[in-house]
Design an enzyme around this catalytic site. Sequence first.
Site, PDB file in Angstrom:
ATOM      1  CG  MET A  80      -3.799   3.664   6.883  1.00 23.46           C
ATOM      2  SD  MET A  80      -2.785   3.253   8.318  1.00 23.46           S
ATOM      3  CE  MET A  80      -1.162   3.733   7.750  1.00 23.46           C
ATOM      4  CG  ASP A 100      -3.072  -7.773   8.803  1.00 26.82           C
ATOM      5  OD1 ASP A 100      -3.242  -8.289   9.921  1.00 26.82           O
ATOM      6  OD2 ASP A 100      -2.094  -7.068   8.505  1.00 26.82           O
ATOM      7  CE  LYS A 127     -11.299  -2.295  16.120  1.00 29.42           C
ATOM      8  NZ  LYS A 127     -10.334  -1.250  15.941  1.00 29.42           N
TER       9      LYS A 127
HETATM   10  N1  SAH Z   1       1.269  -2.967   4.123  1.00 26.78           N
HETATM   11  C1  SAH Z   1       0.264  -2.337   3.271  1.00 26.78           C
HETATM   12  C2  SAH Z   1      -0.258  -1.060   3.890  1.00 26.78           C
HETATM   13  C3  SAH Z   1      -1.000  -1.275   5.197  1.00 26.78           C
HETATM   14  S1  SAH Z   1      -1.689   0.204   5.839  1.00 26.78           S
HETATM   15  C4  SAH Z   1       0.880  -2.083   1.886  1.00 26.78           C
HETATM   16  O1  SAH Z   1       2.096  -2.175   1.717  1.00 26.78           O
HETATM   17  O2  SAH Z   1       0.128  -1.799   0.959  1.00 26.78           O
HETATM   18  C5  SAH Z   1      -3.336   0.120   5.207  1.00 26.78           C
HETATM   19  C6  SAH Z   1      -3.533   1.095   4.084  1.00 26.78           C
HETATM   20  O3  SAH Z   1      -2.978   0.567   2.888  1.00 26.78           O
HETATM   21  C7  SAH Z   1      -4.976   1.374   3.725  1.00 26.78           C
HETATM   22  O4  SAH Z   1      -5.560   2.319   4.597  1.00 26.78           O
HETATM   23  C8  SAH Z   1      -4.807   1.946   2.343  1.00 26.78           C
HETATM   24  O5  SAH Z   1      -4.321   3.256   2.394  1.00 26.78           O
HETATM   25  C9  SAH Z   1      -3.702   1.074   1.786  1.00 26.78           C
HETATM   26  N2  SAH Z   1      -4.199  -0.063   0.989  1.00 26.78           N
HETATM   27  C10 SAH Z   1      -3.977  -1.354   1.197  1.00 26.78           C
HETATM   28  N3  SAH Z   1      -4.534  -2.122   0.242  1.00 26.78           N
HETATM   29  C11 SAH Z   1      -5.140  -1.263  -0.606  1.00 26.78           C
HETATM   30  C12 SAH Z   1      -5.877  -1.420  -1.819  1.00 26.78           C
HETATM   31  N4  SAH Z   1      -6.126  -2.621  -2.356  1.00 26.78           N
HETATM   32  N5  SAH Z   1      -6.330  -0.302  -2.434  1.00 26.78           N
HETATM   33  C13 SAH Z   1      -6.086   0.915  -1.919  1.00 26.78           C
HETATM   34  N6  SAH Z   1      -5.389   1.129  -0.784  1.00 26.78           N
HETATM   35  C14 SAH Z   1      -4.919   0.055  -0.136  1.00 26.78           C
END
Ligand code: SAH
Length: 254
Positions: free
Chosen positions: A175, A39, A61
């Site tokens: 998000m 991803d 994306k």
């Molecule tokens: N599976 C992922 C979440 C996917 S949804 C998890 O467990 O973290 C995507 C959202 O994850 C983004 O919009 C943001 O809110 C968050 N996210 C993922 N990586 C991030 C990071 N390094 N810093 C801040 N937010 C993050």
Amino acid sequence: MPDFPAGEVWLAGAGPGDPRLLTVLALHAIGQADDIVYDALVDRRVLDLRRDGAELISAGKRGGRPSSQQGDINDVLIERARAGRRVLRLKGGDPFVFGRGWDEASALTEAGIRFRIIPGLTAGLAGAALAGIPATSRDTNHAVVLAAGHRAEDGGSAADWAALAKLGQPIVLYMPMSQLAEITASLQLGGLSSDTPAALIQSAATDQERVVDSTLGNLVDDAARHGIGSPSIVVIGATAGLRRHLLGSMVRWR
Ligand code: SAH
């Protein structure tokens, strides 16, 4: 470490960014895979740990992905596994937290493909922790809510914010940006004070990491003023106010 058999799909979380936050099993999988379907949120430094000759396949994306494309990703996983490849499906954070991991696991199940789940550190908890915000502390909360700011399908708001406000427990928003004004207004209408501590954390565990302290009432303005964009998490609740007590001694992660 388990062998990565040909024809299996391993569905792994890559953590929030920095490769040092990978699990040992995820690192092992990255070193073994023939194909890595990743991803946009997976950190480049993590992909650089693949073995020579491994094929990298981008799974599209970030955000707002139409569900038809999810079908395409499932098809790629299934086709590659049937071709006898060792397929690593690598997702940011944890594969089962707002990551469509369950959709893919069920598609693999329907197709009769063997798979393994490798959990990862989810951004909402690990990113907050790196900023000095505990998921729970004895003094502040006995529960924590992980909530999606918008629905992936149509971008609309996802949760019953008034009900979550009444819980009085910290809320970690994934998000968050597209619906932030609506969410913060709904939480205040639901009874959460505008003074409730809040924090914005952008790009946790990367070189671009930024943390902005705020309050529920100021979140929208502070996000705009500091130019906070995606990917970010927002923590709203008493835990967000605890980090200032730690800043004198907490060693920066990088
Ligand atoms: N599976 C992922 C979440 C996917 S949804 C998890 O467990 O973290 C995507 C959202 O994850 C983004 O919009 C943001 O809110 C968050 N996210 C993922 N990586 C991030 C990071 N390094 N810093 C801040 N937010 C993050």
